[in-house]
Scaffold this motif. Structure first.
Motif, PDB file in Angstrom:
ATOM      1  N   THR A 193      -7.571  17.870  -1.957  1.00 56.81           N
ATOM      2  CA  THR A 193      -8.770  17.559  -2.756  1.00 56.81           C
ATOM      3  C   THR A 193      -8.844  16.088  -3.202  1.00 56.81           C
ATOM      4  N   GLY A 194      -7.970  15.254  -2.673  1.00 55.31           N
ATOM      5  CA  GLY A 194      -8.146  13.809  -2.852  1.00 55.31           C
ATOM      6  C   GLY A 194      -7.316  13.138  -3.941  1.00 55.31           C
ATOM      7  N   GLU A 195      -6.561  13.909  -4.709  1.00 51.85           N
ATOM      8  CA  GLU A 195      -5.756  13.298  -5.776  1.00 51.85           C
ATOM      9  C   GLU A 195      -4.782  12.265  -5.213  1.00 51.85           C
ATOM     10  N   GLU A 196      -4.202  12.585  -4.053  1.00 46.82           N
ATOM     11  CA  GLU A 196      -3.256  11.664  -3.420  1.00 46.82           C
ATOM     12  C   GLU A 196      -3.986  10.393  -2.956  1.00 46.82           C
ATOM     13  N   THR A 197      -5.169  10.576  -2.401  1.00 46.15           N
ATOM     14  CA  THR A 197      -5.947   9.438  -1.901  1.00 46.15           C
ATOM     15  C   THR A 197      -6.314   8.498  -3.047  1.00 46.15           C
ATOM     16  N   PHE A 198      -6.764   9.056  -4.162  1.00 46.64           N
ATOM     17  CA  PHE A 198      -7.104   8.222  -5.312  1.00 46.64           C
ATOM     18  C   PHE A 198      -5.866   7.508  -5.847  1.00 46.64           C
ATOM     19  N   SER A 199      -4.723   8.197  -5.841  1.00 46.20           N
ATOM     20  CA  SER A 199      -3.485   7.567  -6.309  1.00 46.20           C
ATOM     21  C   SER A 199      -3.157   6.354  -5.438  1.00 46.20           C
ATOM     22  N   LEU A 200      -3.300   6.523  -4.123  1.00 47.97           N
ATOM     23  CA  LEU A 200      -3.009   5.415  -3.206  1.00 47.97           C
ATOM     24  C   LEU A 200      -3.985   4.267  -3.425  1.00 47.97           C
ATOM     25  N   ALA A 201      -5.259   4.617  -3.617  1.00 47.51           N
ATOM     26  CA  ALA A 201      -6.273   3.571  -3.831  1.00 47.51           C
ATOM     27  C   ALA A 201      -5.951   2.787  -5.105  1.00 47.51           C
ATOM     28  N   ILE A 202      -5.544   3.480  -6.156  1.00 45.38           N
ATOM     29  CA  ILE A 202      -5.203   2.808  -7.423  1.00 45.38           C
ATOM     30  C   ILE A 202      -3.991   1.897  -7.214  1.00 45.38           C
ATOM     31  N   LEU A 203      -2.984   2.436  -6.545  1.00 45.87           N
ATOM     32  CA  LEU A 203      -1.763   1.643  -6.311  1.00 45.87           C
ATOM     33  C   LEU A 203      -2.101   0.376  -5.500  1.00 45.87           C
ATOM     34  N   LEU A 204      -2.899   0.546  -4.456  1.00 45.73           N
ATOM     35  CA  LEU A 204      -3.223  -0.605  -3.600  1.00 45.73           C
ATOM     36  C   LEU A 204      -4.126  -1.595  -4.334  1.00 45.73           C
ATOM     37  N   GLU A 205      -4.975  -1.060  -5.195  1.00 51.79           N
ATOM     38  CA  GLU A 205      -5.851  -1.941  -5.988  1.00 51.79           C
ATOM     39  C   GLU A 205      -4.993  -2.820  -6.888  1.00 51.79           C
ATOM     40  N   GLU A 206      -4.014  -2.201  -7.529  1.00 52.82           N
ATOM     41  CA  GLU A 206      -3.151  -2.956  -8.444  1.00 52.82           C
ATOM     42  C   GLU A 206      -2.283  -3.962  -7.695  1.00 52.82           C
ATOM     43  N   ALA A 207      -2.004  -3.669  -6.410  1.00 45.93           N
ATOM     44  CA  ALA A 207      -1.205  -4.601  -5.609  1.00 45.93           C
ATOM     45  C   ALA A 207      -2.091  -5.694  -4.999  1.00 45.93           C
ATOM     46  N   GLY A 208      -3.405  -5.596  -5.246  1.00 44.39           N
ATOM     47  CA  GLY A 208      -4.330  -6.594  -4.693  1.00 44.39           C
ATOM     48  C   GLY A 208      -4.584  -6.384  -3.210  1.00 44.39           C
ATOM     49  N   LEU A 209      -4.322  -5.159  -2.710  1.00 45.47           N
ATOM     50  CA  LEU A 209      -4.468  -4.912  -1.268  1.00 45.47           C
ATOM     51  C   LEU A 209      -5.635  -4.006  -0.899  1.00 45.47           C
TER      52      LEU A 209
END
Ligand SMILES: C[S@@+](CC[C@H](N)C(=O)[O-])C[C@H]1O[C@@H](n2cnc3c(N)ncnc32)[C@H](O)[C@@H]1O
Length: 281
Positions: A118-134
């Motif tokens: 249901t996308g919880e993992e996808t949002f987690s990855l997006a947040i992590l990558l956002e914080e890494a500037g990627l």
């Protein structure tokens, strides 16, 4: 404890009936559960049979093959879409510390989140990558074979009641911001910022029957292979190997491993405990 889903005719007959059911589902609906691990399959079938009021596997087969709604309910049950944000936080911490520096070396990153539920993992990855500037230079392909969960993922809404636990996971995963900056509360729902999805493509994809659709710098497929039998796991590992660039990253779930598979020699561990590997051959 063995769970009997058959009609008392013994283990061999039960196995025959399960095989016939799965074969029928494959031939009629094109959905292939034939290579799934038998243990969890039997438990799920037993539960669905009870809920559908079917006394025998043959009666259940009759119902599933003639009633698409019953098939849909079975599909939901067999999908096992249990998930969570920053689930197993140490995995995300290792990803942040050890994989992000590798990804940083690429001008453009394609990441496949296979079995995204249901996308919880996808949002987690997006947040992590956002914080890494990627995040800006990443495209995340988030796929699942269950169209219903993909639809849910696209909506980006999760129960507000779970945010306390998710905030703890996020912090344990090395997050340093206010987790609440990523969502707005709306009734009982936490609605996540659509900006996180700007570079996310959600799609239906079946790991059993669909092929590769791109070349990726990283593939994460966590808590999916655990439900597959050995032959099917090997098939999916071949698919991932074919879909990864050289030195691309493979991330699996805590109970899964590339070890003892024919492709083991093609990977070296980035963090063996966290099941993060790098393709080297
Ligand atoms: C337990 S969830 C894991 C979700 C997420 N990866 C996580 O670790 O939190 C397993 C997911 O795998 C999906 N799945 C099962 N069989 C699949 C298949 N053949 N192809 C694609 N996805 C599949 C299910 O629909 C479900 O959403």
């Amino acid at each position: 404890m063995a769970v009997s889903v058959g009609n008392g005719g013994g283990a061999e007959l039960e196995r025959i009936e399960i095989d016939l059911l799965l074969e029928g589902i494959f031939r009629h609906y094109g959905i292939d559960f034939r290579g799934y691990a038998l243990g969890s399959l039997k438990r799920r079938l037993a539960r669905r049979m009870r809920e559908e009021g079917a006394a025998t596997l043959s009666a259940f087969q009759d119902k599933v093959l003639h009633d698409p709604a019953a098939m849909e309910r079975l599909l939901v049950s067999l999908s096992i879409s249990v998930t969570g944000m920053f689930r197993d936080p140490t995995f995300y911490r290792a990803f942040r510390e050890k994989v992000v520096p590798l990804l940083r070396t690429y001008p453009f990153i394609r990441l496949w989140n296979a079995g995204c539920a249901t996308g919880e993992e996808t949002f987690s990855l997006a947040i992590l990558l956002e914080e890494a500037g990627l995040l800006e230079r990443t495209r995340i392909y988030a796929t699942d074979f269950n169209a219903g969960v993909v639809e849910h993922a696209r909506a980006g809404e999760f129960p507000l009641a779970r945010m306390k636990a998710y905030t703890e996971n996020y912090l344990q995963a090395g997050g340093t911001k206010e987790f609440s900056r990523y969502y707005t509360a709306d009734g009982g729902a936490a609605r996540f910022s659509p900006a996180l999805l700007e570079n996310v493509v959600f799609a239906k994809h079946n790991l059993v029957s669909d092929g590769s659709f791109n070349e990726f710098q990283a593939i994460l497929c966590r808590n999916v292979l655990i439900y597959f039998g050995r032959t099917l796991q090997e098939r999916v590992h071949t698919l991932f190997h074919d879909s990864l660039v050289n030195f691309g990253v493979l991330g699996l779930g805590h109970k899964e491993t590339i070890r003892f598979t024919p492709l083991e020699h093609c990977y070296e561990p980035i963090d063996a405990r966290e099941k993060l590997y790098r393709r080297v051959a």
